[in-house]
Enzyme design. Structure first.
Site, PDB file in Angstrom:
ATOM      1  N   SER A 245      -6.188  12.415   0.931  1.00 37.05           N
ATOM      2  CA  SER A 245      -5.488  12.475   2.204  1.00 37.05           C
ATOM      3  C   SER A 245      -4.056  12.943   1.969  1.00 37.05           C
ATOM      4  O   SER A 245      -3.641  13.198   0.833  1.00 37.05           O
ATOM      5  CB  SER A 245      -5.480  11.095   2.869  1.00 37.05           C
ATOM      6  OG  SER A 245      -4.738  10.165   2.078  1.00 37.05           O
ATOM      7  N   LYS A 246      -3.298  13.029   3.055  1.00 36.56           N
ATOM      8  CA  LYS A 246      -1.931  13.527   2.953  1.00 36.56           C
ATOM      9  C   LYS A 246      -1.061  12.645   2.082  1.00 36.56           C
ATOM     10  O   LYS A 246      -0.124  13.109   1.445  1.00 36.56           O
ATOM     11  CB  LYS A 246      -1.319  13.642   4.354  1.00 36.56           C
ATOM     12  CG  LYS A 246      -1.891  14.797   5.170  1.00 36.56           C
ATOM     13  CD  LYS A 246      -1.183  14.920   6.508  1.00 36.56           C
ATOM     14  CE  LYS A 246      -1.742  16.095   7.301  1.00 36.56           C
ATOM     15  NZ  LYS A 246      -1.072  16.232   8.620  1.00 36.56           N
ATOM     16  N   ARG A 247      -1.371  11.353   2.063  1.00 32.26           N
ATOM     17  CA  ARG A 247      -0.529  10.463   1.249  1.00 32.26           C
ATOM     18  C   ARG A 247      -0.704  10.720  -0.244  1.00 32.26           C
ATOM     19  O   ARG A 247       0.108  10.300  -1.060  1.00 32.26           O
ATOM     20  CB  ARG A 247      -0.830   8.996   1.573  1.00 32.26           C
ATOM     21  CG  ARG A 247      -2.236   8.541   1.220  1.00 32.26           C
ATOM     22  CD  ARG A 247      -2.508   7.154   1.794  1.00 32.26           C
ATOM     23  NE  ARG A 247      -3.868   6.724   1.553  1.00 32.26           N
ATOM     24  CZ  ARG A 247      -4.248   6.064   0.462  1.00 32.26           C
ATOM     25  NH1 ARG A 247      -3.366   5.766  -0.462  1.00 32.26           N
ATOM     26  NH2 ARG A 247      -5.498   5.685   0.317  1.00 32.26           N
ATOM     27  N   GLY A 249      -0.807  13.804  -1.334  1.00 30.04           N
ATOM     28  CA  GLY A 249      -0.259  15.138  -1.528  1.00 30.04           C
ATOM     29  C   GLY A 249      -1.157  16.228  -1.010  1.00 30.04           C
ATOM     30  O   GLY A 249      -0.866  17.414  -1.181  1.00 30.04           O
TER      31      GLY A 249
END
Length: 474
Positions: A245-247, A249
């Site tokens: 996910s975005k967390r 990267g």
């Protein structure tokens, strides 16, 4: 393996992200390895969520990665007649049937099963409707979908090129929808019709599609078409072993471009997410990746996205890439930072290329050329507080550095060797450690505690700027 034809078929409901980019790369490498065709198909039947902006982002991401397609892009939205004709054909051959069950009814049945903690699949309510009943419901204006008639007994199996033999019992496969009441095809119908028309030989896609494969094989068989080989690629997880996910990267491919990664490095990194060449090498050229790529090298276990490894790999590419090849990338960074001058592309180009060579061994991302190169392109740069505190606090430097500057100013030939000889002789004469002068000079000349070799720095700055900066009062 003759006439290999593979496809990458993204849905333009989002930009090209890491998982999709890796799928595209694996297909592209496979096609290149066997001198086959790599086809780009845009699955844009989700009208509400698809957009031309997302299509442009996907094409931009693929182009940056260097994954040029041989055919396409083909758009599903332009092929509605083919899907509808295929659904009607299956309906006429009684391999499919009209279903009048409303979404409200289906949702109620699904919720009831959930409350009873039971698995639910479509129960075949409309499977055995008579022709008279079908006509009657149509005359009443009831809307209907077309469902595929899954065989009642038996099983389907296929040999996945990554996971091996996979088997599904027909009892666990529901009569799935082919064509919705508004005439739009479902994923299963669209993908099979397209793959047949495009003569796809190998379907290489994410492991989250494994559950879709039995339904699609049934469609191939019902249409009397050869079934392609399937290879399902394991998922990409974050370092904490959860879905990427975005967390972690994970973001669009073009965002990595904007952060300063080289396409060659990112391509190399993606290839190693779930695939191994067999010789434990990590840095590989694109030609080496093409030569070595095989479906047998894809791991069954999920890949782990490691941003640190990506950064390391990018630094390896930056340090080993010739300055002339890095030139357009570094120029773009300097332009964004307003440090670019036309002279660096004309009479001072050779100097600029030598500056790239000087800086590239310490660069991790392309913006590092700006951070570390500012002092070479402008007299307006800041001195790091840490560097000043550590290396400029010796009181004697206020006298030593201006005098060293005068010695350097007197040189008739100014290069790395003469600068080093002058500084070391001066240190010996003044009975101080050369390191004291080297560290202090580095801070004054570059503003940083860590920089390339000080004598290379002096040579790159030139005599005038080196002398002027060493004479600064601090």
């Amino acid at each position: 393996m003759p006439d290999v034809r593979v496809r990458f078929a993204p849905s333009p409901t989002g930009y090209l992200h890491v998982g999709g980019a890796r799928t595209a790369l694996f297909n592209w490498l496979f096609a290149k390895h066997y001198e086959g065709k790599f086809i780009l198909r845009i699955e844009d039947t989700d009208v509400e969520r698809s957009s031309s902006q997302m299509v442009a982002g996907i094409l931009e991401g693929l182009s940056w990665l260097g994954l040029q397609w041989d055919e396409g892009p083909c758009f599903q939205s332009e092929r509605m007649n083919q899907y509808q004709a295929t659904a009607r054909k299956l309906l006429q051959e009684q391999k499919a049937y009209p279903c009048f069950c409303s979404q409200e009814l289906l949702s109620a049945k699904r919720e009831a099963a959930a409350k009873a903690k039971m698995a639910w699949k479509y129960d075949g309510t409309c499977r055995e409707l008579s022709e008279a009943e079908v006509r009657h419901r149509e005359e009443q204006g009831q809307t209907w979908t077309i469902r595929f008639k899954v065989p009642s007994d038996g099983k389907i199996d296929f040999d996945d090129q990554v996971f091996g033999a996979i088997e599904h019992d027909f009892q666990n496969i529901e009569d799935f929808v082919l064509l919705r009441s508004d005439g739009m095809p479902t994923y299963h119908l669209g993908v099979v019709v397209d793959d047949i028309d495009m003569r796809i030989t190998h379907v290489i896609r994410g492991a989250d599609h494994i559950s879709n494969t039995p339904k699609q094989i049934l469609l191939y068989q019902a249409l009397g078409q050869p079934v392609p080989l399937f290879a399902h690629v394991p998922l990409i997880l974050g370092p904490d072993r959860t879905r990427l996910s975005k967390r972690h990267g994970a973001t669009s491919v073009t965002a990595y471009r904007d952060q300063g990664y080289l396409p060659e490095a990112f391509r190399n990194f993606l290839a190693l997410l779930g695939w191994a060449s067999g010789d434990d090498r990590e840095k590989m050229t694109t030609q080496e990746l093409i030569q070595k790529f095989s479906l047998q090298g894809i791991n069954k276990s999920n890949a782990i996205f490691n941003l640190e490894k990506l950064g390391w790999l990018n630094s390896q590419y930056l340090s080993s890439t010739p300055a002339a090849e890095l030139f357009p990338y570094v120029k773009a960074e300097m332009e964004k930072a307003r440090l670019w001058g036309p002279e660096y592309e004309s009479n001072q180009k050779q100097w600029f290329l030598s500056l790239i060579d000087l800086l590239k061994t310490r660069a991790r991302l392309l913006p590092d050329f700006v951070t570390n190169g500012r002092a070479f392109l402008s007299d307006e740069y800041e001195i790091e507080a840490y560097a000043q505190e550590k290396f400029l606090k010796e009181p004697s430097l206020k006298l030593l550095l201006p005098e060293l500057a005068s010695r350097l100013d007197a040189l008739s030939g100014f290069d790395s060797e003469s600068c080093e000889s002058t500084l070391r002789k001066f240190a010996e004469e003044k009975q101080v450690k050369a390191g004291l002068l080297i560290n202090a000079a580095r801070v004054l000349l570059t503003g940083k505690a860590v920089a390339p070799g000080i004598f290379q720095v002096m040579n790159a700055l030139g005599q005038r700027r080196t002398v002027a900066r060493l004479r600064k009062v601090f």
